[in-house]
Design a protein around this motif. Structure first.
Motif, PDB file in Angstrom:
ATOM      1  N   HIS A   1      50.370  46.929  40.346  1.00 42.34           N
ATOM      2  CA  HIS A   1      50.884  47.992  39.485  1.00 42.34           C
ATOM      3  C   HIS A   1      49.827  48.327  38.417  1.00 42.34           C
ATOM      4  CE1 HIS A   1      54.106  48.811  36.136  1.00 42.34           C
ATOM      5  NE2 HIS A   1      53.965  49.914  36.864  1.00 42.34           N
ATOM      6  N   LEU A   2      49.699  49.601  38.060  1.00 43.80           N
ATOM      7  CA  LEU A   2      48.888  49.997  36.901  1.00 43.80           C
ATOM      8  C   LEU A   2      47.393  49.677  37.051  1.00 43.80           C
ATOM      9  CD1 LEU A   2      51.293  48.630  34.104  1.00 43.80           C
ATOM     10  CD2 LEU A   2      51.083  51.025  34.829  1.00 43.80           C
ATOM     11  N   ILE A   3      46.839  49.913  38.226  1.00 37.98           N
ATOM     12  CA  ILE A   3      45.414  49.653  38.442  1.00 37.98           C
ATOM     13  C   ILE A   3      44.616  50.861  37.934  1.00 37.98           C
ATOM     14  CG2 ILE A   3      43.643  49.146  40.148  1.00 37.98           C
ATOM     15  CD1 ILE A   3      45.833  47.890  41.899  1.00 37.98           C
ATOM     16  N   PRO A   4      43.619  50.665  37.058  1.00 33.74           N
ATOM     17  CA  PRO A   4      42.966  51.800  36.375  1.00 33.74           C
ATOM     18  C   PRO A   4      41.886  52.494  37.209  1.00 33.74           C
ATOM     19  CG  PRO A   4      42.076  49.744  35.552  1.00 33.74           C
ATOM     20  CD  PRO A   4      43.173  49.374  36.524  1.00 33.74           C
ATOM     21  N   PHE A   5      42.291  53.146  38.290  1.00 33.51           N
ATOM     22  CA  PHE A   5      41.330  53.802  39.177  1.00 33.51           C
ATOM     23  C   PHE A   5      40.579  54.942  38.486  1.00 33.51           C
ATOM     24  CE2 PHE A   5      43.618  51.630  42.570  1.00 33.51           C
ATOM     25  CZ  PHE A   5      42.633  51.414  43.523  1.00 33.51           C
TER      26      PHE A   5
ATOM     27  N   VAL B   1      35.852  41.860  36.694  1.00 33.02           N
ATOM     28  CA  VAL B   1      36.857  40.801  36.626  1.00 33.02           C
ATOM     29  C   VAL B   1      38.225  41.372  36.939  1.00 33.02           C
ATOM     30  CG1 VAL B   1      37.912  39.047  35.143  1.00 33.02           C
ATOM     31  CG2 VAL B   1      35.510  39.681  34.795  1.00 33.02           C
ATOM     32  N   ARG B   2      38.981  40.695  37.809  1.00 32.25           N
ATOM     33  CA  ARG B   2      40.405  40.979  37.960  1.00 32.25           C
ATOM     34  C   ARG B   2      41.032  40.001  38.941  1.00 32.25           C
ATOM     35  NH1 ARG B   2      43.110  45.273  38.943  1.00 32.25           N
ATOM     36  NH2 ARG B   2      44.186  44.949  40.905  1.00 32.25           N
ATOM     37  N   LEU B   3      42.340  39.815  38.781  1.00 37.91           N
ATOM     38  CA  LEU B   3      43.126  39.160  39.810  1.00 37.91           C
ATOM     39  C   LEU B   3      43.278  40.168  40.955  1.00 37.91           C
ATOM     40  CD1 LEU B   3      43.979  37.694  37.062  1.00 37.91           C
ATOM     41  CD2 LEU B   3      46.097  37.122  38.254  1.00 37.91           C
ATOM     42  N   THR B   4      43.160  39.713  42.170  1.00 42.05           N
ATOM     43  CA  THR B   4      43.309  40.539  43.373  1.00 42.05           C
ATOM     44  C   THR B   4      42.474  41.822  43.355  1.00 42.05           C
ATOM     45  OG1 THR B   4      45.277  41.772  42.623  1.00 42.05           O
ATOM     46  CG2 THR B   4      45.653  39.709  43.771  1.00 42.05           C
ATOM     47  N   PRO B   5      41.149  41.694  43.308  1.00 41.81           N
ATOM     48  CA  PRO B   5      40.358  42.915  43.464  1.00 41.81           C
ATOM     49  C   PRO B   5      40.661  43.584  44.797  1.00 41.81           C
ATOM     50  CG  PRO B   5      38.969  40.969  43.655  1.00 41.81           C
ATOM     51  CD  PRO B   5      40.306  40.505  43.188  1.00 41.81           C
ATOM     52  N   ASP B   6      41.071  44.825  44.742  1.00 41.27           N
ATOM     53  CA  ASP B   6      41.366  45.539  45.989  1.00 41.27           C
ATOM     54  C   ASP B   6      40.456  46.760  46.075  1.00 41.27           C
ATOM     55  OD1 ASP B   6      42.616  47.258  44.191  1.00 41.27           O
ATOM     56  OD2 ASP B   6      44.588  47.180  45.133  1.00 41.27           O
ATOM     57  N   LEU B   7      41.001  47.910  46.376  1.00 41.20           N
ATOM     58  CA  LEU B   7      40.182  49.088  46.629  1.00 41.20           C
ATOM     59  C   LEU B   7      39.327  49.484  45.434  1.00 41.20           C
ATOM     60  CD1 LEU B   7      42.218  49.078  48.954  1.00 41.20           C
ATOM     61  CD2 LEU B   7      42.499  51.543  48.645  1.00 41.20           C
ATOM     62  N   ILE B   8      39.810  49.237  44.226  1.00 41.39           N
ATOM     63  CA  ILE B   8      39.074  49.643  43.028  1.00 41.39           C
ATOM     64  C   ILE B   8      37.698  48.981  42.976  1.00 41.39           C
ATOM     65  CG2 ILE B   8      40.147  47.860  41.568  1.00 41.39           C
ATOM     66  CD1 ILE B   8      40.103  49.894  39.267  1.00 41.39           C
TER      67      ILE B   8
ATOM     68  N   ALA C   1      40.631  38.512  47.359  1.00 42.25           N
ATOM     69  CA  ALA C   1      40.101  39.870  47.494  1.00 42.25           C
ATOM     70  C   ALA C   1      40.496  40.407  48.856  1.00 42.25           C
ATOM     71  CB  ALA C   1      38.583  39.882  47.346  1.00 42.25           C
ATOM     72  N   GLY C   2      41.012  41.614  48.890  1.00 43.54           N
ATOM     73  CA  GLY C   2      41.385  42.231  50.152  1.00 43.54           C
ATOM     74  C   GLY C   2      42.127  43.530  49.926  1.00 43.54           C
ATOM     75  N   ASN C   3      42.413  44.211  51.002  1.00 43.26           N
ATOM     76  CA  ASN C   3      43.236  45.415  50.987  1.00 43.26           C
ATOM     77  C   ASN C   3      44.655  44.958  51.316  1.00 43.26           C
ATOM     78  OD1 ASN C   3      44.538  47.845  51.397  1.00 43.26           O
ATOM     79  ND2 ASN C   3      42.929  48.734  52.681  1.00 43.26           N
ATOM     80  N   PRO C   4      45.540  44.852  50.324  1.00 41.14           N
ATOM     81  CA  PRO C   4      46.835  44.182  50.516  1.00 41.14           C
ATOM     82  C   PRO C   4      47.637  44.749  51.689  1.00 41.14           C
ATOM     83  CG  PRO C   4      46.460  44.639  48.203  1.00 41.14           C
ATOM     84  CD  PRO C   4      45.379  45.349  48.958  1.00 41.14           C
ATOM     85  N   GLY C   5      47.993  43.872  52.608  1.00 39.05           N
ATOM     86  CA  GLY C   5      48.806  44.262  53.745  1.00 39.05           C
ATOM     87  C   GLY C   5      48.056  44.992  54.835  1.00 39.05           C
ATOM     88  N   VAL C   6      46.741  45.194  54.654  1.00 38.78           N
ATOM     89  CA  VAL C   6      45.957  45.961  55.619  1.00 38.78           C
ATOM     90  C   VAL C   6      44.827  45.128  56.222  1.00 38.78           C
ATOM     91  CG1 VAL C   6      44.561  48.030  56.004  1.00 38.78           C
ATOM     92  CG2 VAL C   6      46.527  48.120  54.442  1.00 38.78           C
ATOM     93  N   GLY C   7      43.972  44.541  55.370  1.00 41.59           N
ATOM     94  CA  GLY C   7      42.846  43.786  55.908  1.00 41.59           C
ATOM     95  C   GLY C   7      41.788  43.526  54.869  1.00 41.59           C
ATOM     96  N   PRO C   8      40.545  43.305  55.288  1.00 42.20           N
ATOM     97  CA  PRO C   8      39.470  42.969  54.351  1.00 42.20           C
ATOM     98  C   PRO C   8      38.963  44.196  53.606  1.00 42.20           C
ATOM     99  CG  PRO C   8      38.589  43.123  56.565  1.00 42.20           C
ATOM    100  CD  PRO C   8      40.079  43.294  56.694  1.00 42.20           C
TER     101      PRO C   8
END
Length: 305
Positions: free
Chosen positions: A32-36, A53-60, A78-85
């Protein structure tokens, strides 16, 4: 009593004034609330040598790595949640493209403790979180310590005090008193641990609105250096009460980012090819409408006495 001082500024001004090459930058938001929007502006401004720095670095972070912003990641999972690497992340680690990437990995709780220690001005915090884990072997900053009360061996993680925290939220007043509801993640810990704080919000509201609902104020204005009003600024993540997560985009990112060429096309069109977030919104008006949250007000409460 001194008159309130407005900290409101544009995204371009905030990123230019408060984020410098070589900084340690935390961009939080747990799903939630990722500052893209802020990340895109940093890419446009050509920031380099950042420790991200972040918990769960994803697409950003995949986008910022591909754009050449990152020197190092401090993270947990680190990953694309529910999708893959994350394909740009993998290319940087495995092939040093577009450059080598230094990694410092913790558990989610370990990262939270690091920020809590930084916020409390403590040198470290202890945890049992790493018993049976291989992470201490991979990360020498996770160290065994002996409890002075029981003699038990546990683990310690060092305080984390980023140069700047960039945090998205629902609303704030012009002084930076910031209100969050829904999943709050480690917004508060990050705001108190960082040396400088930029808050990005869906809307600026009068101070009276904040005062009438004080328990929703997660970040007090005295911790905030800049306030940026940026509607739709967390897309493709979501903002409770404003818009839903763009799950279609997260799924499409796997194909977009699989090859460097495809990711470069995305960055050229959707980051470098737009002047700001308003232009980004204008290019996806149908998506904005599709994701708009339906009203679901909570019950009012009385603060009378």
């Amino acid at each position: 009593m001194a008159a309130p001082v407005s900290k409101q500024m544009t995204m371009q001004e905030a990123m230019s004034r408060f984020v410098r090459d070589g900084d340690c930058v935390i961009l939080e938001g747990f799903t939630h609330l990722i500052p893209f929007a802020a990340a895109h502006e940093l890419i446009r401004q050509g920031r380099r040598e950042l420790t991200l720095v972040r918990l769960t670095p994803d697409l950003i972070f995949d986008q910022m790595i591909a754009a050449g912003c990152a020197r190092k990641l401090i993270f947990s999972w680190a990953g694309n949640p529910g999708v893959g690497p994350l394909h740009a992340f993998r290319r940087a680690v495995e092939q040093q493209r577009p450059r080598a990437l230094e990694l410092e990995e913790y558990s989610h709780f370990g990262m939270t403790l690091r920020l809590a220690a930084g916020a409390a001005n403590l040198p470290f915090l202890p945890t049992r979180n790493y018993a049976g884990s291989d992470l201490p072997r991979a990360n020498p900053a996770i160290r065994p310590v002996t409890c002075p009360f029981t003699g038990e061996q546990i683990w310690a993680v060092p305080a984390l005090t980023p140069d700047v925290a960039i945090l998205h939220a629902q609303r704030a007043d012009a002084e930076g008193n910031t209100q969050v509801w829904g999943l709050v993640g480690v917004h508060k810990e990050a705001a108190f641990a960082a040396r400088r704080v930029v808050v990005v919000v869906e809307e600026i509201v009068p101070a009276e609105t904040v005062r009438r609902d004080p328990n929703r104020t997660l970040i007090p204005g005295f911790r905030v250096d800049a306030v940026v009003a940026e509607p739709f600024g967390a897309h493709p993540s979501y903002v409770q009460g404003y818009y839903d997560r763009d799950n279609d985009f997260y799924q499409r990112w796997d194909d977009i980012s699989r090859e460097e060429s495809g990711l470069a096309v995305y960055l050229e069109e959707w980051v470098h090819g737009v002047r700001d977030r308003a232009a980004y919104r204008a290019k996806m008006q149908e998506t904005c409408e599709r994701l708009r949250a339906r009203p679901m007000p909570c019950e009012p409460v009385s603060y009378g006495y």
